[in-house]
Design an enzyme around this catalytic site. Structure first.
Site, PDB file in Angstrom:
ATOM      1  N   ILE A 127       0.813  -1.216   0.000  1.00 32.24           N
ATOM      2  CA  ILE A 127       0.000   0.000   0.000  1.00 32.24           C
ATOM      3  C   ILE A 127       0.845   1.264   0.000  1.00 32.24           C
ATOM      4  O   ILE A 127       0.299   2.370  -0.034  1.00 32.24           O
ATOM      5  CB  ILE A 127      -0.956   0.018   1.206  1.00 32.24           C
ATOM      6  CG1 ILE A 127      -0.180  -0.131   2.522  1.00 32.24           C
ATOM      7  CG2 ILE A 127      -2.004  -1.077   1.097  1.00 32.24           C
ATOM      8  CD1 ILE A 127      -1.056  -0.027   3.767  1.00 32.24           C
ATOM      9  N   MET A 148      13.191   4.329   2.857  1.00 25.50           N
ATOM     10  CA  MET A 148      13.731   3.465   3.900  1.00 25.50           C
ATOM     11  C   MET A 148      12.958   2.173   4.065  1.00 25.50           C
ATOM     12  O   MET A 148      13.522   1.172   4.484  1.00 25.50           O
ATOM     13  CB  MET A 148      13.725   4.214   5.231  1.00 25.50           C
ATOM     14  CG  MET A 148      14.657   5.402   5.273  1.00 25.50           C
ATOM     15  SD  MET A 148      14.598   6.215   6.874  1.00 25.50           S
ATOM     16  CE  MET A 148      12.937   6.851   6.863  1.00 25.50           C
ATOM     17  N   ASP A 163       9.828  14.411  10.508  1.00 19.97           N
ATOM     18  CA  ASP A 163       9.491  14.169   9.098  1.00 19.97           C
ATOM     19  C   ASP A 163       8.004  14.426   8.856  1.00 19.97           C
ATOM     20  O   ASP A 163       7.314  13.646   8.196  1.00 19.97           O
ATOM     21  CB  ASP A 163       9.848  12.731   8.704  1.00 19.97           C
ATOM     22  CG  ASP A 163       9.933  12.557   7.175  1.00 19.97           C
ATOM     23  OD1 ASP A 163      10.052  13.588   6.473  1.00 19.97           O
ATOM     24  OD2 ASP A 163       9.862  11.423   6.703  1.00 19.97           O
TER      25      ASP A 163
END
Length: 699
Positions: free
Chosen positions: A16, A21, A133
């Site tokens: 999905i 990373m 992030d």
């Protein structure tokens, strides 16, 4: 990975998403029978021990977060070279997709989303976790509108080996804070800056900084101003723009002091009295990369080592005059003072090292394996954890879960790993399915109960209705099980309602043509009421005296509530002006000695063609037939023998008025035919005897 059972528990269904990373898969947790999201570390990082160590540590830290706007982390594990994190699965879109489809968003919607993100960040910061992030890709919007922030702590695991990976650091450079882009350790205010950029993008549909390369974008974060939001989208309220301007200040000091402070600002910025507030201003412009005039550095301002380096640099100059002038500032120094400083410094370092070694010895606690207690009862989990030398963190988290039985552990922290003895393990325990409180439906229509229960998800097949006779209005609830106020599970609970079907009814008996006494007995047997005042009398040609003519208000066989009152009309006999007449019908069989069927029909004031009787006769008989006449009417009697019309006799009311109370109708039988002809002598003898008798009778 698709089709693989990760850890023997998570069945990978489909991919999905993913970044530089890790890859994200939708999976099925076969143990708890629920959908989860599994993030698997990319293979190129599986041999970077530092990265893996920090990856797991940050994932464990994020697992400690429990907030409605944070994606929950259920499990962390490793299978062969696959390092994975199991998270809550959110059905919906990420914010980046929403922006791509609908930006710019309405200010109210963008603020609503921003409030939930700020709330999540506030919770994380209070737990000493920095996201680092924040970007639309890491913000999920559920189908129910709930905002969920994901990837908490993962950005901290980035090392030098990942700085060039597309989609990790480079992919997030548009949301970097200036201190992050500069390489300074980013703190809470770095998340606030990134949230300001997310708000900017939601409301304008564009990013504040774009460039040909990630480095150029990073430099713009450091050095260049951005186009103000209201210049891009004039429909943005000034109060909302003020929040963005403050959150995106290059100097962290000028931003909001905390995520909670920004949350409060967002919650109030859509108030009508603030929409058109003045534009925010900043008294000091002190951005990090602003060009500044620095004061000259003189030798006196340098530390000792700096002075010595400066002297060495000066002594290498060939200009003797310059050396002589500098000597005025550099005085000769003795050797005792530096030696003392070095000795003291070495002593302090030795003490520090000794203390550090002593502290490590105290902290060097044995490690133990964390037992897996998911699916156990809370008591069993506590016993297993304490037996392993660990502790259960209090309070235990309780939450509703329809898939996990009550008192069973849903999740735990620090799974599949070794930890220090005495470490705290946080447990999340199921309170079972979320229960609803049953309302009080007694006295209300049963349909109200059915509608409200089915709206809560109750299958109408589990709603049982027992209808009984009662004084209450039909379809009214009399009793209910469970009782009002009791808790119930909409998916399993059974309900029983006793409902009124009104007072008991009986079929109305047919009283017409019965005697008064018979009518009373029938009504009493049916528990119906007949009072003397409700017995009416009136004359009748049709019914005999004392027999029921009519009944009210219920027709025969009609359903009547027990105890209802009934009235009847009883015949008092014919009217006073009625007259009766007797027909004496004298009739013989068709043949003497043989049987004939006689049928008599009459018409009078009581009706037409009324059959009086039908009989078998073998000899002559007389039948009395009484008829009743009303004024200006006529009565008729008709006789049939052996199904053949024989004779009819009539009489009028006027004839009866002249005194004719009765009359006779004689119907003889047929004469039998002679069997044989008599002899001539016998005829003559008979005729002679007859003549002699006739002569004797004459005078």
């Amino acid at each position: 990975m698709i089709g693989h059972d990760l850890g023997g528990r998570y069945e990978i269904l489909t991919r999905i998403g993913g970044g530089g990373m890790a890859l994200v898969y939708k999976a099925h947790d076969v143990l708890l029978n629920r959908k989860v999201a599994v993030k698997v570390l990319r293979q190129q990082f599986v041999h970077d021990e530092e990265f893996i160590r920090r990856f797991r540590r940050e994932a464990q830290s994020a697992a400690a977060l429990s907030h409605p706007n944070v994606v929950s982390i259920y499990d962390v594990g490793q299978e062969d070279d696959n390092h994975y994190i199991v998270m809550e699965y959110v059905e919906g879109q990420n914010l980046n997709e929403v922006i791509g489809e609908r930006a710019p968003l309405q200010a109210s919607e963008a603020v609503r989303i921003g409030i939930q993100i700020a709330d999540a960040l506030d919770h994380a910061h209070q737990n000493h976790i920095i996201h680092r992030d924040i970007k639309p890709h890491n913000i999920l919007i559920g189908n129910n509108g709930r905002v969920k922030v994901t990837d908490f702590g993962i950005a901290r695991a980035v090392t030098s080996s990942t700085i060039t990976q597309t989609g990790s650091v480079i992919g997030s450079v548009h949301y970097f804070s200036p201190e992050h882009a500069k390489g300074i350790n980013a703190g809470e205010k770095s998340d606030i800056y990134s949230l300001g950029i997310v708000l900017y993008q939601m409301l304008t549909g564009k990013l504040p900084f774009l460039g040909e390369s990630p480095i150029s974008v990073a430099l713009k974060h450091l050095q260049e101003p951005f186009e103000e939001p209201r210049k891009v989208n004039p429909h943005i309220p000034q109060s909302v723009e003020n929040v963005i301007l403050k959150a995106m200040r290059k100097n962290p000091v000028e931003r909001y002091g905390s995520a909670h402070e920004m949350l409060l600002a967002l919650e109030g910025c859509m108030n009508p009295d603030r929409l058109n507030e003045p534009k925010i201003t900043f008294t000091s412009v002190n951005d990090m990369e602003e060009t500044r005039v620095m004061p000259a550095i003189r030798a006196e301002m340098l530390p000792d080592a700096g002075k010595e380096r400066m002297e060495a640099a000066i002594s290498s100059n060939t200009d003797t005059q310059l050396i002589e002038s500098e000597e005025e500032y550099v005085k000769p120094r003795g050797w005792k003072k530096p030696l003392t400083v070095v000795g003291v410094t070495l002593l302090i370092l030795a003490l520090i090292i000794w203390g550090f070694i002593w502290l490590l010895g105290r902290l060097d606690v044995a490690e133990v394996e964390v037992p897996y207690v998911v699916g156990r009862t809370e008591a069993e989990a506590r016993q297993m954890i304490e037996a392993a030398g660990l502790k259960v963190e209090d309070p235990v988290i309780h939450e509703f879960n329809k898939d996990v039985p009550i008192d069973q552990v849903i999740s735990q922290t620090k799974m599949n790993m070794r930890v220090k003895e005495g470490s705290l393990i946080q447990l999340t325990v199921s309170d079972g399915p979320e229960l609803e409180e049953l309302g009080d439906y007694v006295g209300k229509p049963i349909q109200t109960a059915i509608d409200e229960l089915t709206a809560l998800g109750v299958d109408d097949k589990r709603i049982h209705i027992d209808r009984v006779f009662n004084e209450q209005t039909p379809e009214t609830v009399l009793q209910q099980t469970p009782g009002a106020g009791e808790q119930f599970d909409p998916e399993t609970a059974e309900f029983t309602f006793m409902v009124s079907k009104g007072r008991e009814t009986v079929p109305m008996p047919n009283l017409i043509g019965t005697s008064l006494d018979e009518a009373k007995d029938l009504l009493k047997a049916s528990e119906l009421v007949l009072e003397d005042a409700d017995i009416l009398n009136e004359p009748s040609y049709i019914h005999q005296k004392g027999y029921v003519i009519s009944q009210n208000p219920f027709e025969p066989k009609e359903q009547v509530v027990k105890g209802s009152k009934v009235s009847i009309t009883v015949s008092s006999g014919p009217p006073k002006d009625a007259k009766e007449h007797l027909f004496n019908i004298v009739i013989s069989p068709a043949e003497a000695g043989k049987t004939s069927e006689i049928r008599i029909v009459y018409s009078d004031a009581r009706g037409e063609d009324i059959e009086w009787d039908k009989r078998q006769i073998t000899g002559t008989q007389t039948f009395p037939v009484t008829v009743v006449l009303a004024p200006d009417t006529e009565a008729t009697v008709t006789v049939y023998r052996d199904n053949q019309f024989i004779d009819r006799k009539s009489i009028t009311y006027e004839e009866l008025a002249q005194g004719a109370d009765s009359s006779t109708l004689t119907i003889p039988g047929a004469e039998p035919p002679p069997t044989e002809e008599p002899a001539q002598a016998e005829v003559d003898e008979t005729d002679e005897e007859a003549n002699q008798e006739e002569q004797q009778q004459q005078p």
